[in-house]
Each structure stands twice: as C-alpha cells, then as structure tokens.
Design an enzyme around this catalytic site. Sequence first.
Site, PDB file in Angstrom:
ATOM      1  N   HIS A 162      -0.729 -16.614  -5.538  1.00 46.40           N
ATOM      2  CA  HIS A 162      -1.685 -16.174  -6.460  1.00 46.40           C
ATOM      3  C   HIS A 162      -1.487 -15.726  -7.934  1.00 46.40           C
ATOM      4  CE1 HIS A 162      -4.129 -15.237  -2.576  1.00 46.40           C
ATOM      5  NE2 HIS A 162      -4.165 -16.487  -2.785  1.00 46.40           N
TER       6      HIS A 162
ATOM      7  N   CYS B 155      -3.779 -15.954 -27.657  1.00 48.93           N
ATOM      8  CA  CYS B 155      -2.710 -17.135 -27.828  1.00 48.93           C
ATOM      9  C   CYS B 155      -2.240 -16.838 -29.317  1.00 48.93           C
ATOM     10  CB  CYS B 155      -2.928 -18.276 -27.627  1.00 48.93           C
ATOM     11  SG  CYS B 155      -1.684 -19.376 -27.323  1.00 48.93           S
TER      12      CYS B 155
ATOM     13  N   THR C  97       0.749  -1.174  -0.042  1.00 48.82           N
ATOM     14  CA  THR C  97       0.126  -0.010  -0.142  1.00 48.82           C
ATOM     15  C   THR C  97       1.010   1.398  -0.025  1.00 48.82           C
ATOM     16  OG1 THR C  97      -0.266  -0.027   2.422  1.00 48.82           O
ATOM     17  CG2 THR C  97      -2.056  -1.126   1.171  1.00 48.82           C
TER      18      THR C  97
ATOM     19  N   GLN D 100       0.927 -13.448  -1.179  1.00 46.23           N
ATOM     20  CA  GLN D 100      -0.255 -13.322  -1.789  1.00 46.23           C
ATOM     21  C   GLN D 100      -0.507 -12.471  -2.854  1.00 46.23           C
ATOM     22  OE1 GLN D 100      -3.624 -13.750   1.346  1.00 46.23           O
ATOM     23  NE2 GLN D 100      -1.798 -12.817   2.416  1.00 46.23           N
TER      24      GLN D 100
HETATM   25  P1  NAD Z   1      -6.343  -7.535   2.482  1.00 47.92           P
HETATM   26  O1  NAD Z   1      -6.754  -6.433   1.661  1.00 47.92           O
HETATM   27  O2  NAD Z   1      -7.171  -8.576   3.006  1.00 47.92           O
HETATM   28  O3  NAD Z   1      -5.571  -7.043   3.857  1.00 47.92           O
HETATM   29  C1  NAD Z   1      -4.605  -6.045   3.882  1.00 47.92           C
HETATM   30  C2  NAD Z   1      -4.044  -6.044   5.376  1.00 47.92           C
HETATM   31  O4  NAD Z   1      -2.756  -5.007   5.198  1.00 47.92           O
HETATM   32  C3  NAD Z   1      -4.979  -5.397   6.436  1.00 47.92           C
HETATM   33  O5  NAD Z   1      -5.253  -6.071   7.533  1.00 47.92           O
HETATM   34  C4  NAD Z   1      -4.387  -3.891   6.808  1.00 47.92           C
HETATM   35  O6  NAD Z   1      -4.395  -3.644   7.858  1.00 47.92           O
HETATM   36  C5  NAD Z   1      -2.825  -4.291   6.319  1.00 47.92           C
HETATM   37  N1  NAD Z   1      -2.161  -3.050   5.878  1.00 47.92           N
HETATM   38  C6  NAD Z   1      -2.619  -2.071   4.897  1.00 47.92           C
HETATM   39  N2  NAD Z   1      -1.820  -1.152   4.461  1.00 47.92           N
HETATM   40  C7  NAD Z   1      -0.535  -1.411   5.401  1.00 47.92           C
HETATM   41  C8  NAD Z   1       0.562  -0.926   5.918  1.00 47.92           C
HETATM   42  N3  NAD Z   1       1.087   0.231   5.126  1.00 47.92           N
HETATM   43  N4  NAD Z   1       1.503  -1.609   6.887  1.00 47.92           N
HETATM   44  C9  NAD Z   1       1.003  -2.469   7.375  1.00 47.92           C
HETATM   45  N5  NAD Z   1      -0.179  -3.050   7.262  1.00 47.92           N
HETATM   46  C10 NAD Z   1      -1.155  -2.545   6.384  1.00 47.92           C
HETATM   47  O7  NAD Z   1      -4.991  -8.311   1.801  1.00 47.92           O
HETATM   48  P2  NAD Z   1      -4.361  -9.886   1.868  1.00 47.92           P
HETATM   49  O8  NAD Z   1      -4.310 -10.154   3.393  1.00 47.92           O
HETATM   50  O9  NAD Z   1      -2.876  -9.743   0.902  1.00 47.92           O
HETATM   51  O10 NAD Z   1      -5.289 -10.739   1.012  1.00 47.92           O
HETATM   52  C11 NAD Z   1      -6.318 -10.215  -0.043  1.00 47.92           C
HETATM   53  C12 NAD Z   1      -5.976 -10.481  -1.403  1.00 47.92           C
HETATM   54  O11 NAD Z   1      -5.435  -9.275  -1.999  1.00 47.92           O
HETATM   55  C13 NAD Z   1      -4.752 -11.566  -1.795  1.00 47.92           C
HETATM   56  O12 NAD Z   1      -5.546 -12.504  -2.489  1.00 47.92           O
HETATM   57  C14 NAD Z   1      -3.958 -10.827  -2.897  1.00 47.92           C
HETATM   58  O13 NAD Z   1      -3.813 -11.566  -3.910  1.00 47.92           O
HETATM   59  C15 NAD Z   1      -4.813  -9.655  -3.209  1.00 47.92           C
HETATM   60  N6  NAD Z   1      -4.375  -8.094  -3.501  1.00 47.92           N
HETATM   61  C16 NAD Z   1      -2.930  -8.225  -3.920  1.00 47.92           C
HETATM   62  C17 NAD Z   1      -2.475  -6.943  -4.177  1.00 47.92           C
HETATM   63  C18 NAD Z   1      -1.246  -6.566  -4.787  1.00 47.92           C
HETATM   64  O14 NAD Z   1      -0.551  -7.483  -5.362  1.00 47.92           O
HETATM   65  N7  NAD Z   1      -0.405  -5.763  -4.113  1.00 47.92           N
HETATM   66  C19 NAD Z   1      -3.529  -5.785  -4.184  1.00 47.92           C
HETATM   67  C20 NAD Z   1      -4.741  -5.963  -3.680  1.00 47.92           C
HETATM   68  C21 NAD Z   1      -5.206  -7.217  -3.285  1.00 47.92           C
HETATM   69 ZN    ZN Z   2      -2.703 -21.328 -26.587  1.00 49.52          ZN
END
Ligand code: NAD
Ligand code: ZN
Length: 248
Positions: free
Chosen positions: A123, A151, A29, A103
């Site tokens: 993922h 493709c 984030t 993830q």
């Molecule tokens: P989630 O959205 O469920 O939770 C994110 C967690 O991170 C929250 O509990 C929040 O409190 C915490 N958080 C947010 N910003 C933070 C920071 N700066 N410092 C510390 N903590 C912080 O995400 P998840 O648990 O990864 O699972 C959800 C799904 O999200 C996964 O399947 C993943 O594939 C997908 N996803 C991935 C991305 C990416 O690739 N960057 C982005 C969005 C969602």
């Molecule tokens: Zn193909």
Amino acid sequence: MNILTIKKITKILKNSEKVVAFTGAGISTESGVPDFRSPNGLWEKYDPALFTIHKLKSKPKETWEKLLQIEKEIVNKEIKPNLGHMALVELEKMNILEGIITQNVDGLHRKAGNSSEKVIELHGNMRELECLNCKNRISQPDELSEVPPRCDKCGSIMKPAAVLFGEQLPKEALLRAQHLTENSDFFLVIGSSLSVQPAASFPQKAIQYGVKLGIINRDETPLDTKADVIIRGKAGQIPPEIVKSLRK
Ligand code: NAD
Ligand code: ZN
C-alpha cells in the site's frame, strides 16, 4: 497452549527455507499506531470516504488537511518499531526470511532494520509524496510549505505515496509479492484481519500453492480454519518468543 504452538511454528521454521512474513496494522499497534478496525481504530475517528483519490483530486485542500491528521497518527518521530518488528529483523539475520509483504504504510519494518529489498509495501508509504501528474517522488518534509503540496518539477498537486481508496496497488509490489508467495514454503501472517483485498489474496494464494500457513493475530481471521498453525496473541510478544525458541 501457546508454548505448544510456538514449538510447532519453530519446527516449521527450522524445516523451511523460504519464509515470507505478511504483516498488517496489528504489528504496529504496540508502537502506538492505531489499526483501522479495532475499537478506537482509525475508522472510528475518520470516515474512509475522505481518503479517495477522487476526493484528493476534486477537493485537494480539504482532503490534504484530513490526510495530515491521519498521517500524524501513523508516521511521526515518536513512533518507534516494537519487539515484533525487531523479531523480523532477527529472522532476516538468521537467513531464513525471504521477504516481508506488508500492508502497512508506516515504514516501521525498514526503520527496524530489515533491508529495503526484503520489504514489499503493498500500500505504498506515508514518508514520501508523489506528483499526480509527472510521478516525481520526494520525501515528505516534516511541515508542508503549502497545502496541498505542489510538485517542484511541474507544479501539479502531490499525493502521499500511500495507496488511496480508488487507486490500483503498485504493479511492481504486486508482482514481487506474487513471486515471493509462489516460491515460499512457509507464509506467516502477523497482525492482519485478512479482510482487505487484494492484499489478503496473498495468504489465500499461499494455501492454493500448498504453502504452509501460520497466523499470529489477536482476533480471528477468515483464514483461521485453513491455517497449519494459529497463535492468538500479541504481535510484540509471540514473534520474539519464536526467535528465542529458534535459538535454543
Ligand atoms: P486491520 O485494522 O483490518 O486489522 C488489524 C488486525 O490486527 C486485527 O485483526 C487485530 O486483531 C490485530 N491486532 C491489533 N493489534 C494487535 C496486536 N498487538 N497483536 C496482534 N494482533 C493485533 O488491519 P490490516 O489487516 O492491516 O488491514 C487494513 C488496512 O490498514 C491496510 O490497508 C493498511 O494499509 C492499513 N493501515 C495501516 C496502518 C499502519 O501502517 N500501521 C495503520 C492503520 C491501517
Ligand atoms: Zn510533477
């Protein structure tokens, strides 16, 4: 409070030989990639029901148009790894990081400089395309020449190499994550709500195997009461402080 817990994590890290980091959207984030569940998270803007494998197969053009919108938020040239990702690169250089189970589909751990073989993308990723039919993989061009992309080997529709809802997680990644978890002595969660299964089963397994569990997250998680050490804080701030403290 944080100083004491940072000291505690530092001590555990110094006494550990096989450290595994488990990361979620929260580590990215601070690079400008929204997570899913926080206020202003991606699920406030998009309906998760749009991103199923079934939708992609039944309405490919419509689904790809939405996929391209969400992809722009997760992978684009402006998005750079932050200090949280860099701290994991430092831990690898110090030879105490056995691997990263992530993830995330944003590719930022590799972009930061962790070796590919250390990073397990549960993922998948959003940098590549995969053919629904022959599984041919290519890196995703900046602009698609057609939507949905097809493709060049068999002409079938391609999907992002990220796992969509309704799909199984990649077997090899699951097996590698299982192996890492079983053989670790410290399992450190960074930036995950631990609410997405089966990914969140790995920290649960770590507890069952008697592996020490650390959690660095802004909000509470369902495993907080079982963790050996918890730091509520920023993923871009706490891990670099831990690296600094390890060097002292
Ligand atoms: P989630 O959205 O469920 O939770 C994110 C967690 O991170 C929250 O509990 C929040 O409190 C915490 N958080 C947010 N910003 C933070 C920071 N700066 N410092 C510390 N903590 C912080 O995400 P998840 O648990 O990864 O699972 C959800 C799904 O999200 C996964 O399947 C993943 O594939 C997908 N996803 C991935 C991305 C990416 O690739 N960057 C982005 C969005 C969602
Ligand atoms: Zn193909």
